[in-house]
Design a protein around this motif. Structure first.
Motif, PDB file in Angstrom:
ATOM      1  N   CYS A  41     134.535  29.592  -5.075  1.00 25.83           N
ATOM      2  CA  CYS A  41     133.815  29.224  -6.303  1.00 25.83           C
ATOM      3  C   CYS A  41     134.424  27.983  -6.954  1.00 25.83           C
ATOM      4  O   CYS A  41     135.647  27.846  -6.995  1.00 25.83           O
ATOM      5  N   PHE A  42     133.570  27.096  -7.482  1.00 26.00           N
ATOM      6  CA  PHE A  42     134.085  25.976  -8.299  1.00 26.00           C
ATOM      7  C   PHE A  42     133.124  25.601  -9.419  1.00 26.00           C
ATOM      8  O   PHE A  42     133.014  24.443  -9.798  1.00 26.00           O
ATOM      9  N   CYS A  43     132.474  26.634 -10.001  1.00 31.57           N
ATOM     10  CA  CYS A  43     131.503  26.374 -11.068  1.00 31.57           C
ATOM     11  C   CYS A  43     132.139  25.722 -12.283  1.00 31.57           C
ATOM     12  O   CYS A  43     131.515  24.887 -12.938  1.00 31.57           O
ATOM     13  N   VAL A  47     121.814  28.421   2.707  1.00 32.85           N
ATOM     14  CA  VAL A  47     122.435  29.322   1.729  1.00 32.85           C
ATOM     15  C   VAL A  47     122.559  28.662   0.361  1.00 32.85           C
ATOM     16  O   VAL A  47     122.915  29.328  -0.609  1.00 32.85           O
ATOM     17  N   CYS A  48     122.291  27.385   0.272  1.00 36.40           N
ATOM     18  CA  CYS A  48     122.454  26.691  -1.013  1.00 36.40           C
ATOM     19  C   CYS A  48     121.333  27.107  -1.961  1.00 36.40           C
ATOM     20  O   CYS A  48     120.157  27.029  -1.605  1.00 36.40           O
ATOM     21  N   PRO A  49     121.681  27.526  -3.183  1.00 36.96           N
ATOM     22  CA  PRO A  49     120.652  28.002  -4.107  1.00 36.96           C
ATOM     23  C   PRO A  49     119.786  26.885  -4.686  1.00 36.96           C
ATOM     24  O   PRO A  49     118.785  27.177  -5.340  1.00 36.96           O
ATOM     25  N   THR A  50     120.175  25.629  -4.486  1.00 27.35           N
ATOM     26  CA  THR A  50     119.320  24.559  -5.013  1.00 27.35           C
ATOM     27  C   THR A  50     118.486  23.888  -3.918  1.00 27.35           C
ATOM     28  O   THR A  50     117.467  23.288  -4.216  1.00 27.35           O
ATOM     29  N   GLN A  98     123.558  12.539   4.379  1.00 30.19           N
ATOM     30  CA  GLN A  98     122.310  12.741   3.638  1.00 30.19           C
ATOM     31  C   GLN A  98     122.426  13.965   2.735  1.00 30.19           C
ATOM     32  O   GLN A  98     122.107  13.936   1.559  1.00 30.19           O
ATOM     33  N   TRP A  99     122.928  15.059   3.331  1.00 29.50           N
ATOM     34  CA  TRP A  99     123.035  16.301   2.571  1.00 29.50           C
ATOM     35  C   TRP A  99     123.972  16.142   1.383  1.00 29.50           C
ATOM     36  O   TRP A  99     123.616  16.416   0.247  1.00 29.50           O
ATOM     37  N   MET A 100     125.172  15.645   1.661  1.00 30.54           N
ATOM     38  CA  MET A 100     126.165  15.618   0.587  1.00 30.54           C
ATOM     39  C   MET A 100     125.826  14.581  -0.474  1.00 30.54           C
ATOM     40  O   MET A 100     125.985  14.843  -1.673  1.00 30.54           O
ATOM     41  N   HIS A 105     122.900  13.622  -1.278  1.00 31.73           N
ATOM     42  CA  HIS A 105     121.778  14.112  -2.073  1.00 31.73           C
ATOM     43  C   HIS A 105     122.269  15.139  -3.094  1.00 31.73           C
ATOM     44  O   HIS A 105     121.966  15.052  -4.271  1.00 31.73           O
ATOM     45  N   LYS A 106     123.054  16.104  -2.632  1.00 32.27           N
ATOM     46  CA  LYS A 106     123.572  17.126  -3.550  1.00 32.27           C
ATOM     47  C   LYS A 106     124.277  16.510  -4.744  1.00 32.27           C
ATOM     48  O   LYS A 106     124.081  16.920  -5.882  1.00 32.27           O
ATOM     49  N   LEU A 107     125.189  15.577  -4.458  1.00 35.59           N
ATOM     50  CA  LEU A 107     126.159  15.169  -5.482  1.00 35.59           C
ATOM     51  C   LEU A 107     125.857  13.824  -6.128  1.00 35.59           C
ATOM     52  O   LEU A 107     126.484  13.462  -7.119  1.00 35.59           O
ATOM     53  N   SER A 140     123.213  16.998 -11.340  1.00 40.30           N
ATOM     54  CA  SER A 140     123.743  17.183  -9.995  1.00 40.30           C
ATOM     55  C   SER A 140     122.959  18.263  -9.261  1.00 40.30           C
ATOM     56  O   SER A 140     122.462  19.210  -9.875  1.00 40.30           O
ATOM     57  N   GLY A 141     122.870  18.152  -7.947  1.00 43.82           N
ATOM     58  CA  GLY A 141     122.188  19.165  -7.139  1.00 43.82           C
ATOM     59  C   GLY A 141     123.126  20.273  -6.699  1.00 43.82           C
ATOM     60  O   GLY A 141     122.732  21.142  -5.924  1.00 43.82           O
ATOM     61  N   CYS A 142     124.358  20.246  -7.175  1.00 46.49           N
ATOM     62  CA  CYS A 142     125.336  21.281  -6.804  1.00 46.49           C
ATOM     63  C   CYS A 142     125.764  22.034  -8.047  1.00 46.49           C
ATOM     64  O   CYS A 142     126.064  21.438  -9.070  1.00 46.49           O
ATOM     65  N   VAL A 143     125.806  23.366  -7.950  1.00 44.19           N
ATOM     66  CA  VAL A 143     126.236  24.193  -9.079  1.00 44.19           C
ATOM     67  C   VAL A 143     127.611  24.817  -8.838  1.00 44.19           C
ATOM     68  O   VAL A 143     128.088  25.585  -9.655  1.00 44.19           O
ATOM     69  N   GLY A 144     128.218  24.504  -7.705  1.00 40.91           N
ATOM     70  CA  GLY A 144     129.580  24.989  -7.466  1.00 40.91           C
ATOM     71  C   GLY A 144     129.693  26.448  -7.064  1.00 40.91           C
ATOM     72  O   GLY A 144     130.726  27.077  -7.285  1.00 40.91           O
ATOM     73  N   CYS A 145     128.643  26.996  -6.437  1.00 44.25           N
ATOM     74  CA  CYS A 145     128.681  28.411  -6.065  1.00 44.25           C
ATOM     75  C   CYS A 145     129.561  28.663  -4.845  1.00 44.25           C
ATOM     76  O   CYS A 145     129.952  29.791  -4.576  1.00 44.25           O
ATOM     77  N   GLY A 146     129.830  27.615  -4.071  1.00 37.93           N
ATOM     78  CA  GLY A 146     130.719  27.741  -2.920  1.00 37.93           C
ATOM     79  C   GLY A 146     130.107  28.355  -1.679  1.00 37.93           C
ATOM     80  O   GLY A 146     130.790  28.545  -0.673  1.00 37.93           O
ATOM     81  N   ARG A 147     128.815  28.669  -1.716  1.00 40.71           N
ATOM     82  CA  ARG A 147     128.208  29.315  -0.543  1.00 40.71           C
ATOM     83  C   ARG A 147     128.276  28.434   0.700  1.00 40.71           C
ATOM     84  O   ARG A 147     128.524  28.924   1.797  1.00 40.71           O
ATOM     85  N   CYS A 148     128.051  27.128   0.518  1.00 37.78           N
ATOM     86  CA  CYS A 148     128.054  26.251   1.698  1.00 37.78           C
ATOM     87  C   CYS A 148     129.422  26.238   2.357  1.00 37.78           C
ATOM     88  O   CYS A 148     129.535  25.923   3.539  1.00 37.78           O
ATOM     89  N   ILE A 149     130.459  26.551   1.594  1.00 38.31           N
ATOM     90  CA  ILE A 149     131.819  26.539   2.147  1.00 38.31           C
ATOM     91  C   ILE A 149     132.079  27.850   2.896  1.00 38.31           C
ATOM     92  O   ILE A 149     132.513  27.857   4.044  1.00 38.31           O
ATOM     93  N   ASP A 166     134.299  22.092   3.851  1.00 38.18           N
ATOM     94  CA  ASP A 166     134.412  22.325   2.408  1.00 38.18           C
ATOM     95  C   ASP A 166     133.981  21.069   1.652  1.00 38.18           C
ATOM     96  O   ASP A 166     134.655  20.041   1.709  1.00 38.18           O
ATOM     97  N   ILE A 167     132.881  21.176   0.929  1.00 41.74           N
ATOM     98  CA  ILE A 167     132.314  20.020   0.223  1.00 41.74           C
ATOM     99  C   ILE A 167     133.319  19.422  -0.768  1.00 41.74           C
ATOM    100  O   ILE A 167     133.397  18.200  -0.918  1.00 41.74           O
ATOM    101  N   THR A 168     134.155  20.260  -1.395  1.00 44.54           N
ATOM    102  CA  THR A 168     135.112  19.723  -2.374  1.00 44.54           C
ATOM    103  C   THR A 168     136.209  18.927  -1.655  1.00 44.54           C
ATOM    104  O   THR A 168     136.670  17.905  -2.139  1.00 44.54           O
TER     105      THR A 168
END
Ligand code: SF4
Ligand code: SF4
Ligand code: SF4
Ligand code: SF4
Lengths: 373, 265
Positions: A165-167, A274-277, A326-328, A330-332, A342-351, A359-361
């Motif tokens: 998680c990194f919300c 798995v990304c919620p957005t 493209q993915w990253m 677009h998200k960030l 931002s298209g990322c909410v920090g749920c950590g699912r993609c990781i 790990d996107i972070t």
């Protein structure tokens, strides 16, 4: 504000479920699946993964015994609420041949009503983002809109941050903000199993009246507050602070890190699904062998597939590096230009759900580090 | 009755294979009548007695090339067919029998047969596309019934079949199946395997065995690296890629890496 905080017991939470089901809603919430927590229909508080928690690492998830009998002692798992609001597969229309004519008919709409119980802060933020994308512009996705309008959101403040998680660093949690009807904070279930509750809409207020509640004490309000504060301090990871991430990525489109991550990336598409957005879909046409009936179906797609960028003559993003980028980006980064946040909410699912644990972070850190250092 | 006047002529041909893929066609109970209406099944030894004659609009070819006779026969099939569609892992990659490509086939014959001198065979099992031009490949060991019907429907209607070449992982996610590799540490070939089965094994809590062969842009070395971290040894890796699609490029290159290293250990 505090005056609005009230307290319900586990019995009143059960009553809430009963009332919602009585009103004809499908009540959906976390339940124990095969070694994971999934979102499915629930009838009772005993359907929750009582006394279970999760251990999450990049590419790893284990469901384990928790220290207490909490209902919500885990963080987000493999399922995403978009499976109900923006389903993985739907039929858009069908057609049939009648003599010389082709008759086209819209496929039956969805008239179910839902209540989601246990929606986390990051997930509420993600629902807001999908609201913006799918209903906020000139072209409204009516399938999403109908389902969304027919859904009550009963949120939960996280009592524990997951390992991925990194919300907190994305400004989306762990305290629920976004659009909820009711928001719960689970107090330690040691003696009495209590929840501090707050209504966020008239519908939520009515529900509270119906199930009954009592005002929260100062002490309970303080306890609830300290629970989320502690969660915020124990985030599994964080987006690098003091970095203008959108700018950083926009300025580093040719950074060698894209090639390095591509060597590890399987282009399997799990991170996007798995990304919620993530909201992308494709359409497929099907026909029967007799050539009498046809249908157009829509299903989730991903920028990691080759077909996704297929134009006449071939794919545009042939390399895995270009697809990951493209993915990253677009998200960030470009999501902000497109939709204002931002298209990322920090749920950590993609990781967690990346089979090789990308790990996107860390990828942002790598680009930021190599740039400044 | 239908808008169509002329029914395309369909033939089904068998090369070295187990018949499983052809049987998938017979297994389409619900669709078979529709199929019989939509096409003229002109040659299908498994189901009818019709003789080889003339030209076929669609030829389905099952099996790999393992004999000199078959290497000639496939050209005859190509000549007689407008569209030549290969079905199943044998036809698309050489099948399980392509394990001979990694060994000495005369040695195999000596062990298996009482009179090996009667066995006349090539030292390799190769996919149809190594011999003639192929118009479409339908993957799987065996092929998936739903995909077979979809592909035939598409060819009859003149549209593109919806048989995407992405990973099995996408099918897991569409179905809501939680990843067995992440949640249980189970080795899974899904991230490098072509979709089509509907994530059959992960739905039953097993890792994918790679029945549909390599997907588009497979990255087997990265998957192997992860599987090693999860505890799979070199021998395990070599075997993982050496099943129904052992001869498919991406899988063969990967298994050979570990086979050699295994030998050196
Ligand atoms: S980042 Fe991970 S989950 Fe995403 S496509 Fe690559 S390997 Fe798959
Ligand atoms: S990009 Fe990853 S962390 Fe961000 S919202 Fe999507 S799944 Fe969650
Ligand atoms: S990212 Fe934040 S809100 Fe989401 S589950 Fe983790 S702690 Fe809770
Ligand atoms: S179970 Fe296998 S196929 Fe399914 S998502 Fe996980 S790695 Fe991919």
């Amino acid at each position: 504000m505090n005056a609005d905080k009230r307290v319900i017991t586990d019995e009143q939470l059960q009553k809430l479920i009963d009332v919602l089901i009585g009103a004809g809603r499908r009540v959906l919430g976390p339940v124990r699946g095969d070694g994971v927590v999934v979102y499915e229909d629930i009838q009772s508080v005993n359907d929750f993964p009582v006394g279970l928690t999760d251990e999450q690492t990049p590419g790893g998830y284990r469901l384990v015994e928790a220290a207490d009998q909490s209902y919500f002692g885990f963080s987000v798992g493999p399922h995403v609420w978009k499976k109900f609001l923006h389903p993985s597969q739907i039929e858009l229309w069908r057609a049939r041949r009648e003599g010389e004519n082709l008759i086209i008919e819209a496929s039956g709409g969805n008239n179910e009503t839902y209540a989601f119980i246990g929606v986390r802060a990051c997930e509420l933020a993600a629902i807001s983002k999908q609201d913006r994308v799918l209903t906020g512009g000139d072209y409204v996705d009516t399938h999403y809109q109908t389902r969304r309008e027919n859904t009550l959101l009963i949120a939960v403040n996280c009592g524990k941050a997951g390992g991925c998680c990194f919300c907190a660093s994305m400004g989306t949690g762990p305290e629920v903000r976004g659009p909820f009807d009711l928001a719960l904070t689970e107090l330690s279930p040691a003696d009495e199993h209590l929840f501090v509750v707050e209504a966020g809409s008239p519908a939520g207020q009515e529900l509270l009246l119906e199930i009954g509640s009592r005002p929260a004490t100062e002490h309970e309000i303080e306890t609830a507050k300290s629970i989320v504060e502690r969660t915020a301090l124990t985030m599994g990871r964080s987006m690098p602070p003091d970095v203008d991430v959108p700018r950083l990525l926009a300025d580093n489109l040719l950074h060698p890190r894209w090639q390095e991550v591509a060597e590890r990336c399987l282009s399997c598409a799990n991170c996007t699904l798995v990304c919620p957005t993530c909201f992308c879909t494709t359409v497929e046409d099907i026909s029967d062998l007799a050539g009498e009936s046809f249908a157009r179906e829509r299903r989730w797609d991903s920028c990691f597939t080759m077909d996704f960028s297929y134009l006449h003559g071939g794919g545009v993003r042939n390399t895995v590096a270009s697809r990951y980028r493209q993915w990253m980006t677009h998200k960030l980064s470009t999501w902000i230009e497109q939709f204002g946040s931002s298209g990322c909410v920090g749920c950590g699912r993609c990781i967690t759900w990346c089979p090789v644990g990308i790990d996107i972070t860390q990828e942002v850190q790598a680009i930021a580090g190599a740039q400044t250092g | 009755m239908t808008g169509r006047q002329i029914r395309p002529r369909l033939a089904v041909w068998k090369f070295a294979s187990c018949d499983g893929c052809q049987l998938s066609l017979l297994d389409c109970e619900d669709e078979i009548l529709g199929l019989a209406e939509a096409v003229e099944i002109a040659y299908f030894p498994e189901a009818t007695r019709a003789e080889i004659s003339g030209h076929y609009d669609i030829s389905l070819v099952e099996g790999s090339i393992t004999t000199a006779h078959d290497a000639v026969r496939i050209h005859e099939v190509r000549r007689r067919s407008t569209k030549l569609i290969v079905i199943g892992a044998c036809a698309t990659s050489g099948g399980i029998q392509a394990l001979r490509n990694f060994s000495d086939v005369t040695e195999y014959a000596r062990i298996v047969y009482a009179r090996p001198e009667y066995i006349e065979t090539l030292s390799t099992s190769t996919p149809i596309a190594d011999h003639v031009r192929v118009d479409f490949e339908l993957r799987g060991c065996p092929i998936n019934k739903r995909q077979l019907v979809e592909m035939l429907g598409a060819f009859i209607a003149g549209r593109r079949p919806a048989t995407p070449a992405h990973s099995v992982c996408v099918e897991c996610k569409l179905k809501g199946v939680a990843c067995v590799m992440v949640a249980h540490g189970a080795p899974c070939l899904g991230p490098v395997t072509h979709a089509g089965c509907g994530a059959l094994c992960p739905s039953y809590n097993r890792g994918c065995y790679g029945c549909f062969g390599p997907k588009e842009t497979p990255n087997a070395p990265a998957l192997s690296a992860r599987l090693s971290e999860l505890g799979m040894d070199q021998r395990g890796l070599a075997r993982l890629y050496s099943t129904f699609n052992a001869n498919a490029d991406a899988f063969r290159q990967e298994s050979e890496k570990y086979d050699q290293q295994d030998g050196q250990d």
